[in-house]
Structures are given as structure tokens and as C-alpha cells.
Design a protein around this motif. Structure first.
Motif, PDB file in Angstrom:
ATOM      1  N   ILE A 191       0.864  -1.190   0.000  1.00  0.00           N
ATOM      2  CA  ILE A 191       0.000   0.000   0.000  1.00  0.00           C
ATOM      3  C   ILE A 191       0.894   1.231   0.000  1.00  0.00           C
ATOM      4  CG2 ILE A 191      -1.814   1.273   1.183  1.00  0.00           C
ATOM      5  CD1 ILE A 191      -2.768  -1.367   0.095  1.00  0.00           C
ATOM      6  N   SER A 192       0.767   2.080  -1.012  1.00  0.00           N
ATOM      7  CA  SER A 192       1.572   3.292  -1.106  1.00  0.00           C
ATOM      8  C   SER A 192       0.965   4.386  -0.232  1.00  0.00           C
ATOM      9  CB  SER A 192       1.649   3.766  -2.558  1.00  0.00           C
ATOM     10  OG  SER A 192       0.360   4.149  -3.020  1.00  0.00           O
ATOM     11  N   ASN A 225      -0.028   7.330  -0.984  1.00  0.00           N
ATOM     12  CA  ASN A 225      -1.129   8.019  -1.653  1.00  0.00           C
ATOM     13  C   ASN A 225      -2.372   7.157  -1.807  1.00  0.00           C
ATOM     14  OD1 ASN A 225       0.266  10.482  -2.173  1.00  0.00           O
ATOM     15  ND2 ASN A 225       1.408   9.441  -3.794  1.00  0.00           N
ATOM     16  N   GLN A 226      -2.238   5.870  -1.575  1.00  0.00           N
ATOM     17  CA  GLN A 226      -3.335   4.942  -1.828  1.00  0.00           C
ATOM     18  C   GLN A 226      -4.246   4.833  -0.613  1.00  0.00           C
ATOM     19  OE1 GLN A 226      -1.918   1.158  -3.130  1.00  0.00           O
ATOM     20  NE2 GLN A 226      -3.967   0.230  -3.280  1.00  0.00           N
ATOM     21  N   VAL A 227      -5.541   4.860  -0.848  1.00  0.00           N
ATOM     22  CA  VAL A 227      -6.517   4.677   0.219  1.00  0.00           C
ATOM     23  C   VAL A 227      -6.626   3.191   0.540  1.00  0.00           C
ATOM     24  CG1 VAL A 227      -8.918   4.983   0.916  1.00  0.00           C
ATOM     25  CG2 VAL A 227      -7.784   6.725  -0.472  1.00  0.00           C
ATOM     26  N   GLY A 228      -6.717   2.867   1.826  1.00  0.00           N
ATOM     27  CA  GLY A 228      -6.814   1.476   2.239  1.00  0.00           C
ATOM     28  C   GLY A 228      -5.687   1.117   3.180  1.00  0.00           C
ATOM     29  N   GLN A 249       3.094   7.146   9.121  1.00  0.00           N
ATOM     30  CA  GLN A 249       1.984   7.551   8.261  1.00  0.00           C
ATOM     31  C   GLN A 249       1.830   9.062   8.208  1.00  0.00           C
ATOM     32  OE1 GLN A 249       0.110   5.536   6.255  1.00  0.00           O
ATOM     33  NE2 GLN A 249       1.612   3.999   6.873  1.00  0.00           N
ATOM     34  N   THR A 300       0.592  12.659   2.935  1.00  0.00           N
ATOM     35  CA  THR A 300      -0.567  12.621   2.040  1.00  0.00           C
ATOM     36  C   THR A 300      -1.859  12.589   2.854  1.00  0.00           C
ATOM     37  OG1 THR A 300      -0.602  10.207   1.917  1.00  0.00           O
ATOM     38  CG2 THR A 300       0.821  11.369   0.362  1.00  0.00           C
ATOM     39  N   ALA A 357      -4.337  10.468   2.559  1.00  0.00           N
ATOM     40  CA  ALA A 357      -4.661   9.104   2.964  1.00  0.00           C
ATOM     41  C   ALA A 357      -3.798   8.651   4.138  1.00  0.00           C
ATOM     42  CB  ALA A 357      -4.477   8.148   1.786  1.00  0.00           C
ATOM     43  N   SER A 358      -2.509   8.975   4.104  1.00  0.00           N
ATOM     44  CA  SER A 358      -1.626   8.550   5.196  1.00  0.00           C
ATOM     45  C   SER A 358      -1.929   9.311   6.488  1.00  0.00           C
ATOM     46  CB  SER A 358      -0.166   8.750   4.788  1.00  0.00           C
ATOM     47  OG  SER A 358       0.103  10.128   4.573  1.00  0.00           O
TER      48      SER A 358
END
Length: 356
Positions: free
Chosen positions: A125-126, A128-131, A313, A318, A320-321
Motif C-alpha cells: 500500500i503506497s 497516496n493509496q486509500v486502504g 503515516q 498525504t 490518505a496517510s
């Protein structure tokens, strides 16, 4: 047979048979007036900080209560009311950071917490990625704190028993007490540096969750010793003397009488020590090294932790983080509250029951 009658005592304040008192609604009315004055003054002086408005309202309330009490009840009652008002204001001011922290953390982190967040890791999971989630950090935190508690709690309790029951006034007890005081003020990063030098550099061990547990143990040990020592000192000596008078050995008196009597305070002290270490980031960052995958073995390969997860995080920067960081902070707060509730339940369950 003659009867003796006494005349009613007059009040030294105003000489009447009944002292004058402020009505019960006076404090509420004073609060309303103080808030109105603070808001008006804040708007008039173009003060935008709501915290400054609250401080002005608190000052107006204390001064207003004192002036009203002095006018109606007299100087003596006014001074008593002034001190009471200051205590209440200090209590409310102390609660403001707590409720502010809870409100801000819940508002920022509640939206990201779901089943996926609690049962998945950050593997692949990057930022910028949600989740993603914090399952790997949660498991690692429980393991690291659990290992530190299993080592530090028995050592701390036994050390406190020696200081109170056996080594009173002795040179060894004074030396141990001195070093416990020194360890209480040791910064967490110093404990991490010590374990890094001794465990990893000198002994050539790996960066693992167990290494982080060793540093947490150093931070936890003096808190357990001091809290347990104070609780043991509160146990009445009459209980010890009664047990010894019945022929019970000293070690059995400590085991069956002293420790059960103080178990509530000892449990609370251990939980305070856990709350002291569960949020530490510096030693974990140095020793555990961090990872995004699930590692349930604290004795092999790097792990993560909730404080380290929050730090990493939020550092990503970001949206998301940062949301995941606030979610991790909320889970950490909830975990500490849950542990305290469990401790209170154990303390109440194990506390000595009064015989009927």
C-alpha cells in the motif's frame, strides 16, 4: 430542679440569627454574565482565539463570585468561595486539553476505522493509496508491551517488596532506591541507545520486537517499583504483626496478607507503567526498525508498533496517510482506556472483601 436554657448564638458576621447566603442560582448566573462579558470584550478587542475568551470568562467568574460573596456573606465566606472557585476553574482548565485531544482525535480518525483497517497491514500500500490498516502494528505493540510487562512487573514488585519489607534503612536498599530514582528520569531515547549498543552492536543481535521490549522494560521498571513501594507502605503494620503473632512466616505473611491487601494499588501502578511505555516511539524506531508486513514473531526480523505506525503515516504527508495516522492514534487511545478498565476490574475483583 432548675432547667438551664441557652440563647441562640448570633452570627459573628452580621449579628443576625440566620446567616445571609447567596441563592443557589447565583453561580450559574455569574457564569452567564462572565461568558457574556468575555464574548463582548473579545469581539470588541477583535480577539479571535476562543481559548482567550474562555480564560477571560474564567477570570470574570472568579472575580464576580468573590465580589458577590463578600457583599452578601461577608469576607470570611468570600475567601472560602474564592478558593473553591479557583479549584473548580483549575479543574476545568485541566480537562480542556483532555477533551480537546479526544474530540480532535475522534473527529479525525473515526472515519478511517473499519474492519479492513483493523485486520490488514500496509503491505503493498503506497502513501497516496486509500486502504491498508494497522493490524501488523497492533499485534507487534501487544507483543512488545506484553514481553516488557512479563519481565518488568515481577522484577519491580519483588524489588519494592525488598525495599519495604526487608531492606528498610539498609545500605543496599538506599542504593537501589537511588538508582530507581535515577532510572525514573531517564529519557526513552537513552534507554533505546543503551539497548542498541549492548544488544545489537556488542552482542550482534538483530533488530527485532524483543529488542524494543528490552528498552520498554527499562522505562517501565522504575514506575512499577515506585508505585508498588507506595502501595505496600499503605498496608497497616497491625496486619503484619497479627499474622506474625500467629506464627506465620514473614514470606507467607507478605504473600497472603500484604500483597492481597495492596493488590488494587499494585495493579493500578502496573497499568500506569504500561500507559507510560505503550506510546513510546524513539526506542521502537531505533530497535524494532519498522515494517509494513505482518510479523508475529518478536524474536526474529523487524516489527512495527502503533506509535511508529502513526509517526510513519503522518510523516508521509498525504491525505490518505494522515487519515491512517489519526486512526492509529485513536486505536492507541482506545487500547490504553481498555487496559485501564481491565485493571480496575482486576483490582476490584482481587481486593480484600470485608467479612460480614
Amino acid at each position: 430542679m432548675s432547667t438551664i436554657t441557652t440563647s441562640p448564638r448570633r452570627s459573628p458576621l452580621n449579628g443576625s440569627l440566620k446567616e445571609r447566603r447567596l441563592p443557589r442560582w447565583a453561580p450559574a448566573a455569574t457564569i452567564v454574565v462572565a461568558v457574556a462579558l468575555a464574548v463582548g470584550l473579545g469581539l470588541g478587542l477583535d480577539i479571535t482565539s476562543k481559548l482567550q475568551w474562555g480564560l477571560m470568562a474564567a477570570i470574570f467568574f472568579v472575580v464576580g463570585q468573590y465580589l458577590l460573596a463578600r457583599q452578601v456573606e461577608g469576607p470570611r465566606q468570600a475567601k472560602n468561595g474564592l478558593v473553591s472557585s479557583l479549584v473548580w476553574v483549575a479543574f476545568l482548565l485541566a480537562l480542556l486539553p483532555l477533551f480537546g485531544l479526544l474530540y480532535y482525535t475522534i473527529s479525525k480518525g473515526a472515519g478511517v476505522i473499519n474492519g479492513t483497517f483493523l485486520t490488514h497491514s500496509m503491505n503493498l500500500i503506497s502513501p497516496n493509496q486509500v486502504g491498508g490498516g494497522l493490524y501488523h502494528a497492533l499485534i507487534a505493540t501487544l507483543e512488545q508491551v506484553g514481553i516488557a510487562t512479563l519481565v518488568a512487573a515481577p522484577l519491580g514488585i519483588l524489588t519494592a517488596v525488598y525495599l519495604v519489607e526487608y531492606g528498610t534503612g539498609g545500605p543496599l536498599a538506599k542504593a537501589v532506591s537511588f538508582f530507581v530514582d535515577v532510572m525514573t528520569g531517564v529519557p526513552s531515547i537513552v534507554a533505546g541507545l543503551f539497548i542498541l549498543t549492548f544488544w545489537i552492536v556488542i552482542l550482534d543481535q538483530q533488530y527485532t520486537g524483543f529488542a524494543g521490549s528490552l528498552a520498554l522494560m527499562i522505562l517501565m521498571l522504575p514506575v512499577v517499583v515506585r508505585s508498588t513501594e507506595e502501595m505496600l507502605k499503605l498496608v497497616p503494620n497491625e496486619l503484619r504483626e497479627a499474622s506474625l503473632a500467629l506464627g506465620v512466616p514473614k514470606w507467607l505473611t507478605i504473600l497472603r496478607v500484604v500483597l492481597p491487601t495492596a493488590i488494587g494499588g499494585i495493579t493500578t501502578g502496573v497499568m500506569l507503567a504500561i500507559a507510560r511505555i505503550i506510546g513510546e516511539t524513539a526506542p521502537i524506531l531505533m530497535l524494532v526498525f519498522g515494517t509494513d508486513v505482518i510479523n508475529t514473531n518478536p524474536f526474529k526480523d523487524p516489527q512495527s508498533s502503533l506509535p511508529l505506525y502513526v509517526y510513519q503515516q503522518y510523516s508521509a504527508g498525504t491525505d490518505a496517510s494522515e487519515a491512517r495516522a489519526w486512526g492509529g492514534a485513536l486505536v492507541l487511545i482506545a487500547l490504553v482506556m481498555l487496559l485501564n478498565l481491565v485493571a480496575r476490574g482486576i483490582a476490584r475483583w482481587k481486593a480484600p472483601k470485608a467479612s460480614r
